[in-house]
Design an enzyme around this catalytic site. Sequence first.
Site, PDB file in Angstrom:
ATOM      1  N   GLU A 125       0.954  -1.069  -0.054  1.00  0.00           N
ATOM      2  CA  GLU A 125       0.102  -0.026   0.026  1.00  0.00           C
ATOM      3  C   GLU A 125       0.768   1.368  -0.113  1.00  0.00           C
ATOM      4  O   GLU A 125       0.938   2.091  -1.036  1.00  0.00           O
ATOM      5  CB  GLU A 125      -0.966   0.037   1.152  1.00  0.00           C
ATOM      6  N   ASP A 180     -12.415   0.032   1.611  1.00  0.00           N
ATOM      7  CA  ASP A 180     -11.517   0.168   2.547  1.00  0.00           C
ATOM      8  C   ASP A 180     -12.266   0.791   3.862  1.00  0.00           C
ATOM      9  O   ASP A 180     -12.537  -0.046   4.743  1.00  0.00           O
ATOM     10  CB  ASP A 180     -10.262   0.895   2.136  1.00  0.00           C
TER      11      ASP A 180
HETATM   12  N1  HPA Z   1      -4.115   0.271   5.586  1.00  0.00           N
HETATM   13  C1  HPA Z   1      -3.634  -0.207   6.910  1.00  0.00           C
HETATM   14  N2  HPA Z   1      -4.458  -0.313   8.008  1.00  0.00           N
HETATM   15  C2  HPA Z   1      -5.590  -0.057   7.933  1.00  0.00           C
HETATM   16  C3  HPA Z   1      -6.254   0.612   6.720  1.00  0.00           C
HETATM   17  C4  HPA Z   1      -5.435   0.584   5.528  1.00  0.00           C
HETATM   18  O1  HPA Z   1      -5.942   1.109   4.181  1.00  0.00           O
HETATM   19  N3  HPA Z   1      -7.644   0.791   7.013  1.00  0.00           N
HETATM   20  C5  HPA Z   1      -7.680   0.367   8.052  1.00  0.00           C
HETATM   21  N4  HPA Z   1      -6.650   0.168   8.757  1.00  0.00           N
HETATM   22 ZN    ZN Z   2      -7.271  -1.672   4.385  1.00  0.00          ZN
END
Ligand code: HPA
Ligand code: ZN
Length: 337
Positions: A197, A275
């Site tokens: 990410e 998300d």
């Molecule tokens: N990334 C990492 N942790 C998280 C996310 C995310 O997009 N959303 C909620 N916790």
């Molecule tokens: Zn997430």
Amino acid sequence: MEDFIRRLPKVELHLHIEGSMEPELMFELAQRNNVSLPYASVEEARNAYHFQDLQSFLDIYYQGADVLITERDFFDLTWAYLMRCKADNVIHTEIFFDPQTHTARGIAFDTVINGIYHALKQGEKELGITSQLIMCFLRHLSEEAAFETLEQAKPHLNRIVGVGLDSSELGNPPEKFARVFAEALSLGLKTVAHAGEEGPAQNIRDAISLLHVSRVDHGVQCVQDDELVSELALSRMPLTVCPLSNIKLRVFDSMTDHNIIRLLDRGLCVTINSDDPAFFGGYMTDNFLALYHAMAPTRSQFAQFTRNAIEAAFVSPEAKQAMMQKLDDFTVVNHLH
Ligand code: HPA
Ligand code: ZN
């Protein structure tokens, strides 16, 4: 086209239930539970939702979860999300929950999972939306804390399909959780992990080789490693991509820069997900619409996102077949065959 997108059957595979709490519900629960909030109004809360990166979001997200105290709170949170699913034609959803966010505040693991689970069961009965539950470990906490959480989950294994890994990716690589994921696998659970990410493509490789994940959450940094992209295409390793999240957390400068369509064109099993929709500006349909307005993918590309999500879902072959049939019925009516 917008009407087509709204009506398209959808499957969500990357949704943090705590991230679906709209400010209106947050204020209602704060009042119900006598919890004070750092915002004077719903509007002030919404105005605070501007983020520089993942960590700046996580700080606000964990704070919001403080209003969740009773089983009824977790039920109401989950039910509100399911109503959004209904409105967006989401036919199946696999949701994450973060038990450690709550057990660290003295809320019992059972309170959390009972509230969420009962809402999911009611959603299946009354709304026809099927679901699975994935328990995430917070990666900024220790391996030992993750093992304790897995221990607490053991009486509820029939309600949990898998474990995941979320929170701060940078500085907390997959290898930190290799042993607890091995135990989860030995208990018959599936594994997934947020990787690539904000973190490097190597985290995606490590999630696959060390955590034996069945899906990679986000995964958009795979493009740093062209060989990896080819491997992901060949293995049909699903990536649960979250377009609006990536813009809000500045993974990409704008939606026109997002790489999900290029990854789809290269044959990867990419899917569209929301998300933390209450924080990132929208639910499933909003994510599809945002992509449409930025890149104008075709109807058959949009249908392919649902096809990919069905392929990647943690359900029986029969359940996948039934979902594919729903999608096919829709595409036939809309002249996609
Ligand atoms: N990334 C990492 N942790 C998280 C996310 C995310 O997009 N959303 C909620 N916790
Ligand atoms: Zn997430």
